[in-house]
Design a protein around this motif. Structure first.
Motif, PDB file in Angstrom:
ATOM      1  N   LYS A 117       7.787   3.856   1.496  1.00 57.82           N
ATOM      2  CA  LYS A 117       9.237   3.823   1.326  1.00 57.82           C
ATOM      3  C   LYS A 117       9.885   3.841   2.694  1.00 57.82           C
ATOM      4  O   LYS A 117       9.743   4.806   3.444  1.00 57.82           O
ATOM      5  CB  LYS A 117       9.686   5.029   0.502  1.00 57.82           C
ATOM      6  N   ARG A 118      10.579   2.777   3.005  1.00 55.65           N
ATOM      7  CA  ARG A 118      11.124   2.611   4.333  1.00 55.65           C
ATOM      8  C   ARG A 118      12.333   1.702   4.203  1.00 55.65           C
ATOM      9  O   ARG A 118      12.278   0.700   3.502  1.00 55.65           O
ATOM     10  CB  ARG A 118      10.032   1.928   5.175  1.00 55.65           C
ATOM     11  N   SER A 119      13.435   2.036   4.870  1.00 54.11           N
ATOM     12  CA  SER A 119      14.591   1.145   4.783  1.00 54.11           C
ATOM     13  C   SER A 119      15.198   0.910   6.159  1.00 54.11           C
ATOM     14  O   SER A 119      15.018   1.716   7.077  1.00 54.11           O
ATOM     15  CB  SER A 119      15.619   1.707   3.799  1.00 54.11           C
ATOM     16  N   TYR A 139      -4.306  10.452   9.318  1.00 48.60           N
ATOM     17  CA  TYR A 139      -4.307   9.504  10.446  1.00 48.60           C
ATOM     18  C   TYR A 139      -4.605   8.078   9.979  1.00 48.60           C
ATOM     19  O   TYR A 139      -5.498   7.854   9.152  1.00 48.60           O
ATOM     20  CB  TYR A 139      -5.361   9.910  11.471  1.00 48.60           C
ATOM     21  N   HIS A 140      -3.887   7.164  10.541  1.00 44.53           N
ATOM     22  CA  HIS A 140      -4.110   5.749  10.247  1.00 44.53           C
ATOM     23  C   HIS A 140      -3.572   4.899  11.391  1.00 44.53           C
ATOM     24  O   HIS A 140      -2.684   5.315  12.122  1.00 44.53           O
ATOM     25  CB  HIS A 140      -3.407   5.347   8.945  1.00 44.53           C
ATOM     26  N   SER A 141      -4.130   3.718  11.537  1.00 45.68           N
ATOM     27  CA  SER A 141      -3.524   2.701  12.369  1.00 45.68           C
ATOM     28  C   SER A 141      -2.433   2.066  11.513  1.00 45.68           C
ATOM     29  O   SER A 141      -2.640   1.848  10.311  1.00 45.68           O
ATOM     30  CB  SER A 141      -4.554   1.642  12.763  1.00 45.68           C
ATOM     31  N   GLU A 142      -1.267   1.768  12.086  1.00 45.08           N
ATOM     32  CA  GLU A 142      -0.187   1.209  11.265  1.00 45.08           C
ATOM     33  C   GLU A 142      -0.619  -0.154  10.723  1.00 45.08           C
ATOM     34  O   GLU A 142      -1.027  -1.033  11.486  1.00 45.08           O
ATOM     35  CB  GLU A 142       1.089   1.087  12.100  1.00 45.08           C
ATOM     36  N   TYR A 143      -0.539  -0.312   9.416  1.00 50.39           N
ATOM     37  CA  TYR A 143      -1.051  -1.509   8.736  1.00 50.39           C
ATOM     38  C   TYR A 143      -2.522  -1.777   9.102  1.00 50.39           C
ATOM     39  O   TYR A 143      -2.963  -2.922   9.145  1.00 50.39           O
ATOM     40  CB  TYR A 143      -0.194  -2.739   9.032  1.00 50.39           C
ATOM     41  N   GLN A 352      -3.935   6.305  16.637  1.00 47.51           N
ATOM     42  CA  GLN A 352      -3.573   6.482  15.231  1.00 47.51           C
ATOM     43  C   GLN A 352      -2.523   7.591  15.117  1.00 47.51           C
ATOM     44  O   GLN A 352      -2.479   8.490  15.949  1.00 47.51           O
ATOM     45  CB  GLN A 352      -4.799   6.856  14.391  1.00 47.51           C
ATOM     46  N   HIS A 353      -1.706   7.500  14.097  1.00 47.96           N
ATOM     47  CA  HIS A 353      -0.695   8.519  13.877  1.00 47.96           C
ATOM     48  C   HIS A 353      -0.796   9.052  12.453  1.00 47.96           C
ATOM     49  O   HIS A 353      -1.456   8.455  11.595  1.00 47.96           O
ATOM     50  CB  HIS A 353       0.706   7.963  14.150  1.00 47.96           C
ATOM     51  N   ALA A 354      -0.116  10.169  12.222  1.00 50.61           N
ATOM     52  CA  ALA A 354      -0.122  10.800  10.908  1.00 50.61           C
ATOM     53  C   ALA A 354       1.250  11.415  10.695  1.00 50.61           C
ATOM     54  O   ALA A 354       2.181  11.138  11.462  1.00 50.61           O
ATOM     55  CB  ALA A 354      -1.235  11.847  10.836  1.00 50.61           C
TER      56      ALA A 354
HETATM   57 FE   FE2 Z   1       2.306   4.874   9.638  1.00 50.67          FE
END
Ligand code: FE2
Length: 378
Positions: A117-119, A139-143, A352-354
């Motif tokens: 959910k992002r606007s 943690y994930h790499s964005e997309y 990576q970010h979380a």
């Molecule tokens: Fe993200």
């Protein structure tokens, strides 16, 4: 690699005589708890020097732009992975928009297949994520679950909450190194087999779609016209998946879509030759575990579907490897100590970010850009 540092800043930029150590208005600063990865401080703090100030975001942006013209932001992002900018007159989304544009990156990233959910707030600025504050993101790499991902992420701390909400970061290079030391067989399997991720997109008119927050028509149906039959709609979605993501579609009896992405899990960064843990499957597992969705049909207590990632050949990724991966990620993680007005710039290829839960009011805005980095075959 895992020691923390209080390193003084002189060494950080010593190899960059044209860099910030000679800058008249900015300086680097040590952030407590920062780490040293491959000889470089992560993240690197950059602040306005004592006695210096910018009177407006526009003035700060034009100064940041002169640094961009020298190619220095690219160099710093390559070397340090993440930068924390402090002391700039960034108070709101419009200021933040000026700052991100000053980095002179190729273009804002076009998101394809949003499952969150992002606007849009203004210009190239979006909300980071609108899920409730008690939801933890791993943690994930964005997309990182997709073949189409941004190169550089900006986060702006507009309002700092009463408690929590620090953005966790880790070096994907350090995570690769730690896996090599501690779980070499797992790393080998990831490197040689890649991963096959699955994502669930309900039909837009499915009563579950609103709760889930996304659906296949909004995420992939850019070419669908009013009056298209279901068959044509599906063909158009499949084409978008194939052309932009090299992904496959599996249509379900309830008209939901499973998107199948077969991707490498370990990649080589073109500019440095370093190996990076670039993907999103640890987060998928962590969320599924928390929502008790590890068994078919993988529907969690949150009412959403958490389809498991397998190795690229379809074989199961062992739970003990996934659990250790989550532990390792926490061991090497760094929490960004947000102050209001801070901007973090993140190299998505190597960091990576979380998201940590928080209490109180918080506003964290984001901007996703295509950058200048590339991956090359491992
Ligand atoms: Fe993200």
């Amino acid at each position: 690699m895992s020691t923390t540092t209080q390193t003084t800043t002189s060494r950080i930029t010593a190899s960059e005589p044209e860099g910030l150590d000679n800058d008249s208005r900015l300086e680097t600063f040590a952030i407590p708890g920062s780490r040293v990865i491959h000889g470089k401080v992560f993240p690197l703090g950059i602040r306005v020097k004592d006695g210096q100030s910018f009177t407006s975001a526009a003035e700060a942006a034009s100064y940041l732009e002169t640094i961009a013209r020298r190619g220095l932001w690219n160099d710093l992002l390559r070397d340090h992975g993440a930068l924390l900018l402090r002391g700039f007159p960034t108070a709101n989304a419009s200021d933040f928009d000026k700052v991100v544009k000053a980095f002179k990156l190729p273009q804002p990233h076009r998101e394809i297949g949003l499952a969150g959910k992002r606007s849009i707030v203004t210009g190239a600025i979006k909300t980071a994520n609108e899920e409730p504050p008690d939801v933890k993101f791993y943690y994930h790499s964005e997309y990182g679950r997709s073949a189409h991902f941004p190169g550089v992420l900006f986060f702006f701390s507009e309002i700092v909450p009463d408690q929590g909400g620090q953005t966790p970061l880790l070096s994907s290079l350090e995570l690769h190194d730690r896996l090599k030391e501690e779980l070499p067989d797992f790393l080998h399997d990831l490197t040689t087999k890649g991963v096959l991720g699955r994502q669930y997109f309900p039909a837009r008119d499915d009563p579950e779609a609103e709760h889930i927050g996304w659906n296949w028509k909004d995420s992939y149906g850019f070419d669908i016209q009013p009056g298209d039959t279901k068959e044509v709609q599906r063909q158009k979605v499949e084409q978008v998946l194939k052309d932009t993501l090299q992904a496959d579609a599996e249509w379900q009896p309830n008209d939901a879509l499973h998107v199948l992405q077969n991707l490498p899990a370990i990649r080589r960064v073109a500019s440095t030759g370093e190996l990076s843990f670039f993907n999103g499957f640890a987060g998928v597992y962590g969320r599924a575990r928390d929502c008790r969705a590890l068994e078919p049909p993988y529907k969690g207590v949150d009412g959403k579907y958490h389809l498991p990632t397998t190795y690229g050949d379809g074989s199961t990724i062992p739970t003990r490897s996934l659990e250790r991966l989550l532990e390792l990620s926490d061991e090497i993680g760094f929490l960004v100590p947000w102050q209001a007005g801070d901007v973090a710039v993140i190299n998505n290829y190597t960091v990576q970010h979380a998201r940590s839960p928080w209490v109180g009011k918080r506003s964290l805005l984001a901007s996703l850009w295509d950058g200048n980095e590339k991956f090359v075959p491992v």
